[in-house]
Design a protein around this motif. Structure first.
Motif, PDB file in Angstrom:
ATOM      1  N   THR A  67      77.684  -1.637   9.764  1.00  0.00           N
ATOM      2  CA  THR A  67      78.144  -1.200  11.077  1.00  0.00           C
ATOM      3  C   THR A  67      78.927   0.102  10.909  1.00  0.00           C
ATOM      4  O   THR A  67      79.440   0.397   9.827  1.00  0.00           O
ATOM      5  N   SER A  68      79.020   0.848  11.978  1.00  0.00           N
ATOM      6  CA  SER A  68      79.837   2.057  11.984  1.00  0.00           C
ATOM      7  C   SER A  68      80.372   2.280  13.392  1.00  0.00           C
ATOM      8  O   SER A  68      79.786   1.796  14.368  1.00  0.00           O
ATOM      9  N   TYR A  69      81.489   3.006  13.477  1.00  0.00           N
ATOM     10  CA  TYR A  69      82.172   3.208  14.744  1.00  0.00           C
ATOM     11  C   TYR A  69      82.664   4.644  14.866  1.00  0.00           C
ATOM     12  O   TYR A  69      83.019   5.291  13.880  1.00  0.00           O
ATOM     13  N   ALA A  70      82.727   5.098  16.094  1.00  0.00           N
ATOM     14  CA  ALA A  70      83.408   6.356  16.362  1.00  0.00           C
ATOM     15  C   ALA A  70      84.897   6.162  16.130  1.00  0.00           C
ATOM     16  O   ALA A  70      85.441   5.073  16.355  1.00  0.00           O
ATOM     17  N   ASP A  71      85.562   7.210  15.690  1.00  0.00           N
ATOM     18  CA  ASP A  71      86.995   7.104  15.422  1.00  0.00           C
ATOM     19  C   ASP A  71      87.774   6.662  16.662  1.00  0.00           C
ATOM     20  O   ASP A  71      88.755   5.928  16.550  1.00  0.00           O
ATOM     21  N   ALA A  72      87.304   7.064  17.841  1.00  0.00           N
ATOM     22  CA  ALA A  72      88.034   6.773  19.080  1.00  0.00           C
ATOM     23  C   ALA A  72      88.068   5.291  19.411  1.00  0.00           C
ATOM     24  O   ALA A  72      88.926   4.841  20.180  1.00  0.00           O
ATOM     25  N   VAL A  73      87.138   4.522  18.851  1.00  0.00           N
ATOM     26  CA  VAL A  73      87.062   3.092  19.195  1.00  0.00           C
ATOM     27  C   VAL A  73      87.309   2.181  17.993  1.00  0.00           C
ATOM     28  O   VAL A  73      87.387   0.968  18.158  1.00  0.00           O
ATOM     29  N   LYS A  74      87.439   2.757  16.825  1.00  0.00           N
ATOM     30  CA  LYS A  74      87.602   1.962  15.616  1.00  0.00           C
ATOM     31  C   LYS A  74      88.849   1.100  15.721  1.00  0.00           C
ATOM     32  O   LYS A  74      89.925   1.563  16.114  1.00  0.00           O
ATOM     33  N   GLY A  75      88.695  -0.189  15.408  1.00  0.00           N
ATOM     34  CA  GLY A  75      89.809  -1.120  15.492  1.00  0.00           C
ATOM     35  C   GLY A  75      89.957  -1.779  16.847  1.00  0.00           C
ATOM     36  O   GLY A  75      90.693  -2.765  16.982  1.00  0.00           O
ATOM     37  N   ARG A  76      89.279  -1.265  17.867  1.00  0.00           N
ATOM     38  CA  ARG A  76      89.335  -1.850  19.214  1.00  0.00           C
ATOM     39  C   ARG A  76      87.995  -2.438  19.653  1.00  0.00           C
ATOM     40  O   ARG A  76      87.967  -3.423  20.384  1.00  0.00           O
ATOM     41  N   PHE A  77      86.910  -1.829  19.237  1.00  0.00           N
ATOM     42  CA  PHE A  77      85.567  -2.276  19.621  1.00  0.00           C
ATOM     43  C   PHE A  77      84.874  -2.924  18.432  1.00  0.00           C
ATOM     44  O   PHE A  77      85.072  -2.525  17.285  1.00  0.00           O
ATOM     45  N   THR A  78      84.019  -3.911  18.729  1.00  0.00           N
ATOM     46  CA  THR A  78      83.220  -4.570  17.696  1.00  0.00           C
ATOM     47  C   THR A  78      81.778  -4.689  18.164  1.00  0.00           C
ATOM     48  O   THR A  78      81.522  -5.250  19.238  1.00  0.00           O
ATOM     49  N   ILE A  79      80.875  -4.180  17.365  1.00  0.00           N
ATOM     50  CA  ILE A  79      79.451  -4.312  17.655  1.00  0.00           C
ATOM     51  C   ILE A  79      78.903  -5.505  16.889  1.00  0.00           C
ATOM     52  O   ILE A  79      79.290  -5.769  15.746  1.00  0.00           O
ATOM     53  N   SER A  80      78.021  -6.252  17.546  1.00  0.00           N
ATOM     54  CA  SER A  80      77.388  -7.391  16.891  1.00  0.00           C
ATOM     55  C   SER A  80      76.023  -7.617  17.529  1.00  0.00           C
ATOM     56  O   SER A  80      75.714  -7.033  18.561  1.00  0.00           O
ATOM     57  N   ARG A  81      75.246  -8.469  16.915  1.00  0.00           N
ATOM     58  CA  ARG A  81      73.927  -8.771  17.447  1.00  0.00           C
ATOM     59  C   ARG A  81      73.560 -10.202  17.111  1.00  0.00           C
ATOM     60  O   ARG A  81      74.016 -10.762  16.117  1.00  0.00           O
ATOM     61  N   ASP A  82      72.718 -10.772  17.961  1.00  0.00           N
ATOM     62  CA  ASP A  82      72.173 -12.108  17.736  1.00  0.00           C
ATOM     63  C   ASP A  82      70.663 -11.959  17.791  1.00  0.00           C
ATOM     64  O   ASP A  82      70.079 -11.885  18.882  1.00  0.00           O
ATOM     65  N   ASN A  83      70.044 -11.895  16.633  1.00  0.00           N
ATOM     66  CA  ASN A  83      68.596 -11.670  16.602  1.00  0.00           C
ATOM     67  C   ASN A  83      67.813 -12.840  17.181  1.00  0.00           C
ATOM     68  O   ASN A  83      66.710 -12.655  17.696  1.00  0.00           O
ATOM     69  N   ALA A  84      68.372 -14.021  17.129  1.00  0.00           N
ATOM     70  CA  ALA A  84      67.692 -15.181  17.713  1.00  0.00           C
ATOM     71  C   ALA A  84      67.659 -15.097  19.233  1.00  0.00           C
ATOM     72  O   ALA A  84      66.751 -15.645  19.871  1.00  0.00           O
ATOM     73  N   LYS A  85      68.644 -14.412  19.811  1.00  0.00           N
ATOM     74  CA  LYS A  85      68.724 -14.267  21.270  1.00  0.00           C
ATOM     75  C   LYS A  85      68.273 -12.888  21.741  1.00  0.00           C
ATOM     76  O   LYS A  85      68.370 -12.574  22.934  1.00  0.00           O
ATOM     77  N   ASN A  86      67.828 -12.044  20.795  1.00  0.00           N
ATOM     78  CA  ASN A  86      67.376 -10.689  21.150  1.00  0.00           C
ATOM     79  C   ASN A  86      68.432  -9.918  21.926  1.00  0.00           C
ATOM     80  O   ASN A  86      68.124  -9.215  22.899  1.00  0.00           O
ATOM     81  N   THR A  87      69.669 -10.043  21.505  1.00  0.00           N
ATOM     82  CA  THR A  87      70.768  -9.458  22.257  1.00  0.00           C
ATOM     83  C   THR A  87      71.742  -8.715  21.344  1.00  0.00           C
ATOM     84  O   THR A  87      72.088  -9.210  20.267  1.00  0.00           O
ATOM     85  N   LEU A  88      72.162  -7.568  21.833  1.00  0.00           N
ATOM     86  CA  LEU A  88      73.184  -6.747  21.190  1.00  0.00           C
ATOM     87  C   LEU A  88      74.460  -6.851  22.018  1.00  0.00           C
ATOM     88  O   LEU A  88      74.391  -6.943  23.252  1.00  0.00           O
ATOM     89  N   TYR A  89      75.608  -6.822  21.350  1.00  0.00           N
ATOM     90  CA  TYR A  89      76.887  -6.936  22.038  1.00  0.00           C
ATOM     91  C   TYR A  89      77.827  -5.792  21.653  1.00  0.00           C
ATOM     92  O   TYR A  89      77.713  -5.220  20.568  1.00  0.00           O
ATOM     93  N   LEU A  90      78.763  -5.532  22.562  1.00  0.00           N
ATOM     94  CA  LEU A  90      79.873  -4.647  22.248  1.00  0.00           C
ATOM     95  C   LEU A  90      81.127  -5.275  22.840  1.00  0.00           C
ATOM     96  O   LEU A  90      81.293  -5.300  24.064  1.00  0.00           O
ATOM     97  N   GLN A  91      81.968  -5.813  21.975  1.00  0.00           N
ATOM     98  CA  GLN A  91      83.253  -6.369  22.403  1.00  0.00           C
ATOM     99  C   GLN A  91      84.257  -5.234  22.438  1.00  0.00           C
ATOM    100  O   GLN A  91      84.492  -4.578  21.408  1.00  0.00           O
ATOM    101  N   MET A  92      84.845  -5.017  23.591  1.00  0.00           N
ATOM    102  CA  MET A  92      85.787  -3.913  23.775  1.00  0.00           C
ATOM    103  C   MET A  92      87.156  -4.475  24.132  1.00  0.00           C
ATOM    104  O   MET A  92      87.306  -5.117  25.169  1.00  0.00           O
ATOM    105  N   ASN A  93      88.108  -4.260  23.269  1.00  0.00           N
ATOM    106  CA  ASN A  93      89.482  -4.731  23.474  1.00  0.00           C
ATOM    107  C   ASN A  93      90.424  -3.549  23.654  1.00  0.00           C
ATOM    108  O   ASN A  93      90.099  -2.420  23.294  1.00  0.00           O
ATOM    109  N   SER A  94      91.593  -3.835  24.199  1.00  0.00           N
ATOM    110  CA  SER A  94      92.624  -2.801  24.384  1.00  0.00           C
ATOM    111  C   SER A  94      92.033  -1.557  25.046  1.00  0.00           C
ATOM    112  O   SER A  94      92.234  -0.428  24.579  1.00  0.00           O
TER     113      SER A  94
END
Length: 122
Positions: free
Chosen positions: A58-85
């Motif tokens: 995974t990789s992140y832009a500096d502006a979101v590092k530590g606040r956003f998390t990218i993940s995926r569920d290949n079984a559900k064919n879905t990509l996620y972006l958890q955005m905090n703060s």
């Protein structure tokens, strides 16, 4: 050819959290590296985060590092972006993108969703 549909955007206050989803169809999701980008009014589209096919990288832009998390569920064919703060400067249309590769980082990407609006009020 994969089709991508984002959801989960909305209007929130600074400090709140949101989780964006990107549903993929029409292709084998696990064959695609995925990414999130955003475009604020009057600005160019910018990279937010990327994830490899098997979630090993995974990789992140500096502006979101530590606040956003990218993940995926290949079984559900879905990509996620958890955005905090969330901050007002996170206000933008958020797009998911797919590339037929192991890992694409900041690009290039071949397929794009239509975007979902995220607005963060102060």
């Amino acid at each position: 050819q994969v089709q991508l549909v984002e959801s989960g955007g909305g209007l929130v206050q600074a400090g709140d959290s949101l989780r964006l989803s990107c549903a993929a169809s029409g292709g084998t999701f696990s064959r695609y590296a995925m990414g999130w980008f955003r475009q604020a009014p009057g600005k160019e589209r910018e990279f937010v985060a990327a994830i490899s096919r098997g979630s090993g990288s995974t990789s992140y832009a500096d502006a979101v590092k530590g606040r956003f998390t990218i993940s995926r569920d290949n079984a559900k064919n879905t990509l996620y972006l958890q955005m905090n703060s969330l901050k007002p400067e996170d206000t933008a249309v958020y797009y998911c993108a797919a590339a037929l590769s192991l890992y694409a980082g900041k690009g290039p990407y071949n397929y794009w969703g239509q975007g979902t609006q995220v607005t963060v009020s102060s």
